[in-house]
Design an enzyme around this catalytic site. Structure first.
Site, PDB file in Angstrom:
ATOM      1  N   VAL B  77       4.712   6.443   4.704  1.00 20.91           N
ATOM      2  CA  VAL B  77       5.165   5.605   4.379  1.00 20.91           C
ATOM      3  C   VAL B  77       4.940   4.322   4.773  1.00 20.91           C
ATOM      4  CG1 VAL B  77       8.282   5.959   4.001  1.00 20.91           C
ATOM      5  CG2 VAL B  77       7.359   7.542   3.748  1.00 20.91           C
ATOM      6  N   CYS B  78       4.639   3.323   4.390  1.00 22.71           N
ATOM      7  CA  CYS B  78       5.065   1.688   4.818  1.00 22.71           C
ATOM      8  C   CYS B  78       6.179   1.492   5.259  1.00 22.71           C
ATOM      9  CB  CYS B  78       4.639   1.088   3.495  1.00 22.71           C
ATOM     10  SG  CYS B  78       5.053  -0.925   3.718  1.00 22.71           S
ATOM     11  N   ILE B  79       6.000   0.361   6.715  1.00 15.44           N
ATOM     12  CA  ILE B  79       6.868   0.823   7.399  1.00 15.44           C
ATOM     13  C   ILE B  79       7.971  -0.648   6.916  1.00 15.44           C
ATOM     14  CG2 ILE B  79       5.900  -0.858   9.556  1.00 15.44           C
ATOM     15  CD1 ILE B  79       7.636   0.222  11.415  1.00 15.44           C
TER      16      ILE B  79
END
Lengths: 141, 130, 102
Positions: B77-79
């Site tokens: 998941v992209c931070i």
């Protein structure tokens, strides 16, 4: 991690932008990927077609909508060695735009006494199709 | 072949995550390697363990988690996108003074560089979105 | 060096379909998925465009999406091929790159 990946291959990445800014977050978050990708020393280019051409229109003023105007970031792309911004001529024409309506985006050519050179290339639909067909990776937003 | 997957939409509103899931499952069944599934934009919402869909509906988060466990998938998941939308792991929750984390099993939070790396390492990158 | 183009939007709603068709090279493939399957319907206002694209490119339709929308093999333009998710995977691996027209 970036180093490991670099050692493997150098690939051509094209980020394909087809949406206007602000109505959705795609344009802004696409630009965030583009900035990160610069650290990986790949061959990076951007394509602007359909409503994506509105991302590059000059004079964007977002004061009235309470959102950050991220268009100045495009002007910084040259500092990240991202110098290939393809804009589709037919998409401009369909929207009543010309190259005069776009921001001036340049990069400095170290080998030419740091001369400022334009990053935007206005290309025909057929030319853009050819460039797309030469890419290793197409990321669409 | 080594495949990278990018999911740009959350579950339920758009079909993108469903299609990506079916595609990933089919690719694994055919013996391909999934290098990574990267969740970006609203796609990060696939990674919250707090969703409670009706019993007669599919549970997409759970489906991804189970697929990850079965095949040792890397679900990232992209931070930056996750912080905007309230998807946190324990470390991030602590760092930002939030009282809870919600990342689902099998998902991990990391940077956008993981997406670029997918493009570099995988033989093909397939994008699912709106 | 051909490209697989995926279209997931109805041509009645968005420009993904026409944009994809405008950027095809001979030998490319187009796969209609999700609401994009609407664009493969025979006799529709867009059928002619897809039929002319089919002269130089292969046209595929994701069958589970077609079935979900109450259609089947006899409802799509002539020359379109139905595939399942496994077929989708094969199309990705047999083309050099995938371009998702979102």
């Amino acid at each position: 991690m970036a180093d490991d990946a670099q050692q493997q291959v150098k690939k051509s990445f094209m980020y394909v932008n087809r949406k206007a800014p602000y109505g959705t977050i795609y344009a802004l978050e696409a630009l965030e990927v583009v900035l990160i990708s610069a650290a990986f020393e790949q061959d990076v280019s951007l394509a602007f077609l359909d409503d994506g051409v509105f991302q590059l229109v000059k004079g964007q003023n977002t004061a009235g909508i309470g959102m950050k105007n991220f268009s100045p970031t495009f002007k910084a792309l040259g500092d990240y060695e991202i110098r290939q911004l393809y804009v589709e001529r037919e998409s401009l024409e369909e929207r009543g735009l010309t190259s005069e309506d776009l921001m001036e985006i340049t990069w400095e050519d170290e080998e030419d006494d740091y001369a400022k050179k334009p990053s935007i290339r206005i290309v025909s639909r057929m030319e853009l199709t050819e460039v797309m067909a030469q890419q290793d990776v197409l990321l669409n937003f | 072949m080594k495949l990278g997957i990018l999911v740009n939409e959350g579950p339920y509103t758009h079909q993108a995550s469903d299609t990506a899931y079916q595609f990933t499952k089919a690719a694994l069944e055919k013996g391909h390697e999934i290098f990574r599934v990267f969740f970006y934009h609203d796609g990060v919402n696939n990674g919250t363990r707090l969703t409670v869909p009706p019993q007669d509906d599919r549970n997409l988060q759970q489906a991804w988690s189970e697929l990850a466990e079965k095949h040792n998938l890397d679900l990232v998941v992209c931070i930056a996108a996750a912080q905007r939308r309230g998807i946190l792991d324990e470390g991030e929750a602590k760092r930002h003074g939030k009282d809870a984390s919600n990342i689902a099993p099998g998902f991990r939070i990391s940077g956008l560089g993981q997406l670029v790396e997918s493009g570099i390492v995988a033989d093909r990158l397939v994008v699912f979105g709106d | 060096m051909s490209t697989l183009h995926t279209v997931n939007k109805s041509p009645f709603e968005r420009s993904a379909f026409s944009s994809a068709l405008n950027h095809l090279k001979p030998g490319d493939a187009v796969l209609m998925i999700e609401d994009g399957v609407v664009g493969a319907r025979k006799g529709s206002a867009f059928a002619g465009l897809l039929e002319s694209a089919a002269k130089s490119c292969a046209i595929y339709v994701l069958e589970p999406d077609l079935a979900a929308r109450g259609m089947g093999e006899t409802d799509v333009i002539q020359g379109a091929n139905l595939v399942d998710y496994g077929g989708f995977v094969d199309l990705v691996t047999t083309h050099q790159r995938t371009q998702a027209w979102l």
